[in-house]
Structure formats: C-alpha cells, structure tokens
Design an enzyme around this catalytic site. Structure first.
Site, PDB file in Angstrom:
ATOM      1  N   CYS A 151      37.853  50.010  32.806  1.00 33.44           N
ATOM      2  CA  CYS A 151      37.790  49.451  34.163  1.00 33.44           C
ATOM      3  C   CYS A 151      39.143  48.997  34.683  1.00 33.44           C
ATOM      4  O   CYS A 151      39.242  47.995  35.393  1.00 33.44           O
ATOM      5  CB  CYS A 151      36.799  48.298  34.247  1.00 33.44           C
ATOM      6  SG  CYS A 151      35.116  48.847  34.189  1.00 33.44           S
ATOM      7  N   ASP A 207      40.606  35.053  38.018  1.00 32.29           N
ATOM      8  CA  ASP A 207      39.534  35.792  37.352  1.00 32.29           C
ATOM      9  C   ASP A 207      39.557  35.370  35.884  1.00 32.29           C
ATOM     10  O   ASP A 207      40.421  35.787  35.119  1.00 32.29           O
ATOM     11  CB  ASP A 207      39.796  37.295  37.524  1.00 32.29           C
ATOM     12  CG  ASP A 207      38.932  38.151  36.613  1.00 32.29           C
ATOM     13  OD1 ASP A 207      38.091  37.591  35.868  1.00 32.29           O
ATOM     14  OD2 ASP A 207      39.100  39.386  36.640  1.00 32.29           O
TER      15      ASP A 207
END
Lengths: 405, 123
Positions: free
Chosen positions: A363, A199
C-alpha cells in the site's frame, strides 16, 4: 512487566490464534495484530450479556450497554491523553483521514494552498489528500526520504512555508519502519500556522502517544493493529478545531433537533458519529488497550527492538539481502529482498514453513517506485514474537536462497 | 515442502525465471502493451510483430515473480506463428496446461498476467 524471550513465549499463550494454528509463525503484525483472549471474550461477553443499542433505550439492558460503551471511551481517551469530546470513533485510520479530508477545508485559510505529506505515506494518507487537492485546486508537496530511509528534516524546513495549509505525516512507516521526528515537524508547522495531522496506525501499538505533548491538531489510529477487533478506529482532534468542522456523515445519533426542512447537529463527539456505532468493537478495543497497558508500552517497545536487532543480524548474516529499513529508530518493521528473488516468491515459500509475512507494494506504490523496487518482503514484529520465530525465518530464507541459486 | 507452493517451484519454472525465453524489446513491434499486477507489483511489457495476421515475433520485458516470468516465457514460445485471432480466444486453461503446476487462487493472477498483456496488445 519486562519482556524477555521466556516471557514472550508465555504472552503468546494469551493469543488463541497460535493454539488453533499449530506452528504458525506470524510476522505480519503491521497488517493486523492478533487478539488476546480478553479481547475475544469481550466481544462474546457483550453479545451474550449486554447487547442493546445505546442512547435510544430507556431500559436496563440498553443502560448496561451504554455504561460499557462510555467506560470504553474513557479508556481510549486516556490512552492518548485527550479529553472525551476529542475522540471520534471511525471504522479505521483510513475512514478517519477521509473524514478530515472531506471536512477540513472549513478551517483552512484562503491564502494557503499547499498540502505537505512525506514520500513514505501509506495510500490511506495520500489518496484522500490527492482528492482534496483536486477539489480545492491545491498543490501536493512531499518531504523527501534520505538514503538511510529516514525523513529529510532540512527538506521539511524548506517545504513548510506560509502557503502550507496542512502537514499530514505518518508517525511510523508501514514499509520502512522509520519512526519520524513528528514533534519537530509539528513545531515547524505551528510556526507557519499549518494544521498538523498524524497517521499513527503503525505506531499506536508500539509507542506511547500523548496528543497534548505532541501538540498535533489531529491524529488517527486503527483498533485492529492494536490487538483490538477490525472495524473500530479513532480520530483525535483538538476540541476547538472539531467544533469548527462540519459533520461528515449525517443521520441518526448526530442530531439535536430535526424538522422536515432542517437539522441542528449534536455536540462533540456525537456530531461525527452518525448511525449505530461499533459498540462491542469499541468496548473490545478498550480491553485491548487495558491489556497493552498492563504489559506497558515501554516494555513492549524494548522487547520489540531487541527482536528487531536480532532479526537484522540474522538477515545480514545470510548475505545477499537488500534491506530497506533504518537500523535504528525503527518500529520493528524489516523490509528486504533477497537478491534476484521476487517478494511474492519469498512469501509463498515462507508460507510452506508456516511463516506469514507480507510481500508486494504494501500500500505504498509511489514509495516503491521511488526506491526503484517492484515489490518488497516485509517482516513486522510484535511483542509475542520470539527469538525462535526469527530463527525459523532465517532458516527458511536460507533454503529459499539455495533453491533460487 | 508438500503443499502447493513446494509443488509450483519446480526446477523448470525456476530455470525459466533465471533464463527467460524471448526476453527483451522488439524495436519493430506492430503491437505492444504494458500490464501491471497491482497486488504484487509485477510489471510486464509485451511486443508483438504481426504479419499477415500471424505472430511473426514476440518478446517481453519487465519484472515479476517466478510464476509470472515463467508463464511469460512459456506463452511467448507457444504463440509464435499463431494467428492473432486465435490468441484472443485463449484462456486460463491454456496457461495452466503450459505451466504444468498446480496454481491456487492466490497466484493465478501472476500466471495469467502475460496472457492478459498479450491480449490487450492485440486489442
């Protein structure tokens, strides 16, 4: 071009947002970066001069759009040293990781049933894998974080085993700023024949990414964190693996031949790009990349590191501030809490002085739970930030501390 | 500080944040509930002792921003001795009247979190 404080002031002028929001001190670059004039012009230019759908048009305008789109794909491909069949356009990193989580079972060997992540994943690199684990009855495992907010490589060595189907890790943490030793982890995973997914949402705008050198199987990033527009992201995958994966979205553009009963799918990358794509955003992302390359990622990260060290020093001088970021090897993200003051209050009061930061769980709820903090204030820097931005932050924080004490 | 946030951090709000009222746990609670604010990570647990349909005692525990913590203090003060049925009808205006500060949309969730927790505890 090397960046110093004077140069950073000049570069800031490339970003119209600062002209239109006088006095704005933008320190939330990890959420989304601002856009230089060239990117904004690119979207306007496409709408005014080149707008047509691609592939279907047998006319000049469509050809012009197609040409621009293909050029953009070349630029984006070269940016991470891939080949053109290995770049799939998505909406963002989240969609790219979802695409993988829905299709990857096809290339996982039956005897492997573990998914390995780290304790510092963004929800986007956690929730899709939880769902895959549920669907396929697999186990989730997490590489631990050490007290200095870096990844525990020893733990990684222990947890990457013959059972590991895939290792999906964040290149740089959006909360801590930690840059992870992905090359080491990728090579450990290779030894056990586990698939590797990176990621790169936070890192793509700060660190040069070379997928050949990394030798990762898949990698994802978002355009809007890389000075580009919102709504365009990239999934890289090794060609031989992407060829084995089934399509994720079905429809127009991803087919070779369709009958009422069945369809034959297109080759890479179209196989994964159903429907009309974000054409102007893709072209604008290529413009953003050209802009970044002109400055040079090495110069960008060098200046950001300087700014980060300055910010760290300023916050430490203020005292009574808990810091949740490694001091070295950091993507220029500084997470902190002034003692006894909630992140939401910090962000609200900084906003009074025109300073934009992120506060909350960012998040990454499990990470905050692990660190045992309900919320965190996060400053994330970009190369158009200056020493004066940091000075204003420090002054404003000092006022807030006085108010609460 | 002239705009909204400057106005909402008034002295009495900050005082309540530092020295909250009714903070703690009620061992003999008849009703309790924990409520979260997903956006900012606020967490509040409320404990009520309901006797003959009325709030005999109430306490709250948790962590959050100055707005949610001050709101919890003011609400728990106000609902003591109130019939439980009446609490179910309370809405955002009740909280805004207690807080006496201009709360914008971005912080409304923080201010309403304690009332939400109390109402759910009673359900």
């Amino acid at each position: 071009m090397e960046i110093d404080n004077k140069k950073a002031h000049e570069l800031k002028k490339d970003f119209p947002i600062f002209k239109n929001n006088k006095g704005l001190i933008y320190l939330d670059n990890a959420a989304t970066s601002q856009r230089p004039q060239v990117v904004i012009d690119s979207i306007k230019d496409f709408s005014e001069k080149n707008n047509a759908n691609i592939q279907r048009g047998l006319y000049t305008l469509s050809e012009k759009a197609m040409k621009k789109y293909n050029e953009a794909r070349k630029i984006i491909t070269k940016f991470i040293n891939a080949n053109e069949k290995e770049i799939i356009f998505t909406k963002n990193t989240t969609e790219a990781l979802n695409l993988l989580s829905y299709t990857i079972s096809e290339i996982i060997s039956k005897e492997k049933d573990e998914i390995l992540l780290t304790e510092m994943e963004h929800h986007s690199n956690l929730v899709p894998w939880q769902q895959l684990a549920k669907r396929n009855n697999m186990k989730l495992k997490f590489i631990k974080i050490k007290d200095d907010f870096t990844l525990d490589l020893e733990d990684a060595k222990n947890k990457i085993t013959d059972k590991t189907a895939l290792v999906s890790i964040v290149h740089a943490s959006n909360v801590l700023g930690t840059i992870n030793p992905i090359k080491e982890i990728i090579s450990l995973a290779k030894e056990k024949k586990a698939l590797t997914i990176i990621d790169a949402a936070q890192s793509a705008s700060h660190i040069k990414i070379d997928v050949k050198d990394l030798d990762c199987d898949f990698l994802a990033f978002s355009g809007h964190k890389l000075l580009g527009p919102i709504g365009i992201g990239v999934l890289y995958g090794k060609q031989e693996l992407l060829e084995k994966l089934p399509p994720f979205l079905f429809g127009g553009g991803m087919i070779k031949k369709v009958t009422y009963e069945d369809s034959e799918f297109a080759d890479l990358p179209e196989k994964f790009e159903a429907g009309t794509q974000n054409i102007s955003e893709t072209i604008a992302l290529a413009e953003a990349i050209k802009y970044v390359q002109e400055i040079g990622l090495e110069n960008i990260s060098k200046w950001e590191s300087e700014l980060f060290e300055y910010a760290l020093k300023k916050l430490e001088e203020l005292g009574d501030i808990e810091i949740y970021s490694p001091k070295k090897n950091n993507i220029s993200i500084l997470s902190f809490n002034p003692k006894g003051i909630h992140g939401h209050d910090v962000a609200s009061l900084l906003n009074e002085d025109n300073i934009a930061i992120r506060a909350g769980h960012n998040c990454a709820m499990p990470l905050l739970e692990k660190l045992n903090i309900p919320s965190v204030s996060r400053v994330s820097l970009a190369f158009y930030n200056t020493f004066e931005d940091i000075d204003s932050l420090a002054q404003s924080l000092s006022k807030i501390k006085t108010k609460f004490n | 500080m002239t705009s909204e946030a400057g106005d909402i951090y008034r002295e009495y709000i900050l005082d309540l944040y530092k020295n909250p009222h009714n903070f703690g746990i009620l061992e003999n609670a008849t009703h309790k509930h924990e409520e979260f604010n997903q956006m900012c990570g606020d967490k509040i647990k409320v404990f009520l002792d309901i006797k003959e349909g009325k709030v005999k005692d109430i306490k709250f525990d948790g962590e959050g921003c100055a707005i949610s913590m001050a709101s919890a203090s003011l609400i728990t003060d106000k609902v003591k001795n109130m019939p439980a049925e009446q609490i179910k009808d309370l809405g955002s205006q009740f909280v805004l009247d207690l807080m006496r500060i201009p709360i914008g949309t971005s912080r409304m969730k923080c201010a309403l979190l304690p009332l939400e927790a109390i109402k759910r505890a009673l359900n």
